[in-house]
Motif scaffolding. Structure first.
Motif, PDB file in Angstrom:
ATOM      1  N   MET A  49       0.840  -1.198   0.000  1.00 34.40           N
ATOM      2  CA  MET A  49       0.000   0.000   0.000  1.00 34.40           C
ATOM      3  C   MET A  49       0.874   1.247   0.000  1.00 34.40           C
ATOM      4  SD  MET A  49      -2.847  -1.136   2.838  1.00 34.40           S
ATOM      5  CE  MET A  49      -1.645  -1.691   4.032  1.00 34.40           C
ATOM      6  N   VAL A  50       0.354   2.301  -0.588  1.00 34.18           N
ATOM      7  CA  VAL A  50       1.036   3.592  -0.611  1.00 34.18           C
ATOM      8  C   VAL A  50       0.130   4.585   0.099  1.00 34.18           C
ATOM      9  CG1 VAL A  50       1.964   5.438  -2.055  1.00 34.18           C
ATOM     10  CG2 VAL A  50       2.133   3.059  -2.806  1.00 34.18           C
ATOM     11  N   GLY A  51       0.697   5.347   1.042  1.00 39.98           N
ATOM     12  CA  GLY A  51      -0.106   6.313   1.779  1.00 39.98           C
ATOM     13  C   GLY A  51       0.766   7.236   2.604  1.00 39.98           C
ATOM     14  N   GLU A  52       0.119   7.934   3.535  1.00 39.97           N
ATOM     15  CA  GLU A  52       0.807   8.892   4.397  1.00 39.97           C
ATOM     16  C   GLU A  52       0.711   8.449   5.848  1.00 39.97           C
ATOM     17  OE1 GLU A  52      -0.765  12.815   3.844  1.00 39.97           O
ATOM     18  OE2 GLU A  52      -0.052  12.934   1.791  1.00 39.97           O
ATOM     19  N   LEU A  53       1.709   8.816   6.616  1.00 39.96           N
ATOM     20  CA  LEU A  53       1.679   8.566   8.051  1.00 39.96           C
ATOM     21  C   LEU A  53       1.010   9.757   8.721  1.00 39.96           C
ATOM     22  CD1 LEU A  53       5.281   7.159   8.554  1.00 39.96           C
ATOM     23  CD2 LEU A  53       3.150   5.897   8.195  1.00 39.96           C
ATOM     24  N   ARG A  54      -0.065   9.485   9.458  1.00 44.31           N
ATOM     25  CA  ARG A  54      -0.780  10.564  10.147  1.00 44.31           C
ATOM     26  C   ARG A  54      -0.200  10.849  11.514  1.00 44.31           C
ATOM     27  NH1 ARG A  54      -7.212  10.010   9.049  1.00 44.31           N
ATOM     28  NH2 ARG A  54      -7.194  11.154   7.092  1.00 44.31           N
ATOM     29  N   SER A  55       0.208   9.817  12.227  1.00 41.17           N
ATOM     30  CA  SER A  55       0.798  10.006  13.549  1.00 41.17           C
ATOM     31  C   SER A  55       1.812   8.899  13.797  1.00 41.17           C
ATOM     32  CB  SER A  55      -0.273   9.995  14.636  1.00 41.17           C
ATOM     33  OG  SER A  55      -0.878   8.715  14.722  1.00 41.17           O
ATOM     34  N   VAL A  56       2.764   9.197  14.677  1.00 41.89           N
ATOM     35  CA  VAL A  56       3.800   8.223  15.035  1.00 41.89           C
ATOM     36  C   VAL A  56       3.988   8.287  16.546  1.00 41.89           C
ATOM     37  CG1 VAL A  56       6.225   7.556  14.748  1.00 41.89           C
ATOM     38  CG2 VAL A  56       4.954   8.489  12.813  1.00 41.89           C
ATOM     39  N   GLN A  57       4.008   7.126  17.188  1.00 40.63           N
ATOM     40  CA  GLN A  57       4.217   7.058  18.636  1.00 40.63           C
ATOM     41  C   GLN A  57       5.320   6.057  18.926  1.00 40.63           C
ATOM     42  OE1 GLN A  57       0.396   5.797  20.045  1.00 40.63           O
ATOM     43  NE2 GLN A  57      -0.371   7.880  20.184  1.00 40.63           N
ATOM     44  N   THR A  58       6.048   6.317  20.014  1.00 39.42           N
ATOM     45  CA  THR A  58       7.063   5.362  20.454  1.00 39.42           C
ATOM     46  C   THR A  58       6.767   4.953  21.886  1.00 39.42           C
ATOM     47  OG1 THR A  58       8.522   7.111  21.244  1.00 39.42           O
ATOM     48  CG2 THR A  58       8.858   6.349  18.992  1.00 39.42           C
ATOM     49  N   CYS A  59       7.085   3.727  22.185  1.00 43.56           N
ATOM     50  CA  CYS A  59       6.930   3.202  23.534  1.00 43.56           C
ATOM     51  C   CYS A  59       8.284   2.633  23.929  1.00 43.56           C
ATOM     52  CB  CYS A  59       5.853   2.122  23.582  1.00 43.56           C
ATOM     53  SG  CYS A  59       5.572   1.515  25.247  1.00 43.56           S
ATOM     54  N   SER A  60       8.889   3.204  24.964  1.00 41.80           N
ATOM     55  CA  SER A  60      10.242   2.787  25.323  1.00 41.80           C
ATOM     56  C   SER A  60      10.289   1.841  26.514  1.00 41.80           C
ATOM     57  CB  SER A  60      11.105   4.020  25.597  1.00 41.80           C
ATOM     58  OG  SER A  60      10.532   4.770  26.635  1.00 41.80           O
TER      59      SER A  60
END
Length: 124
Positions: A49-60
């Motif tokens: 699939m081709v698209g855009e990233l709306r949000s990114v989260q990290t969990c450390s």
């Protein structure tokens, strides 16, 4: 003739919901040969699939370390999860990407674990 197309688009922009206009824009820009639409993918499918990233989260936290991103192609949302990573260079909101992997489903939401990804240039 070109003026009538312009007038149609302008009229549409003035009367349509802004979210619908943005969804249509993303959908048009994310068409690519061989790519599936997220709305057509179901659990168990191997998809590109081709698209855009709306949000990114990290969990450390050590037990749940990972990066999670909301991917949108104008038709549906897929959550991308990379396990064991604290950060992935280039994975950021607004970035256009091609992702490839197996679609899973958890509580009705589509997911892709550790997908292969290609970052698109900012001017694409």
């Amino acid at each position: 003739m070109a003026d009538s197309g312009l007038l149609k688009r302008l009229g549409r922009m003035l009367t349509e919901d802004l979210d619908e206009i943005e969804d249509d824009r993303i959908q048009r820009e994310c068409r690519a040969p061989g790519a599936q639409r997220a709305v057509d993918c179901v659990r168990g499918d191997e998809a590109t699939m081709v698209g855009e990233l709306r949000s990114v989260q990290t969990c450390s936290r050590s037990t749940k370390a990972g990066v999670s991103a909301e991917f949108f192609d104008g038709t549906d949302t897929v959550v991308l999860k990379w396990m064991g990573r604290n950060r992935i260079p280039g994975i950021e909101p607004g970035r256009r990407v091609t992702v490839r992997g197996r679609v899973a489903e958890v509580d009705g939401a589509k997911l892709m674990y550790n997908p292969y990804y290609e970052l698109h240039a900012a001017d694409e």
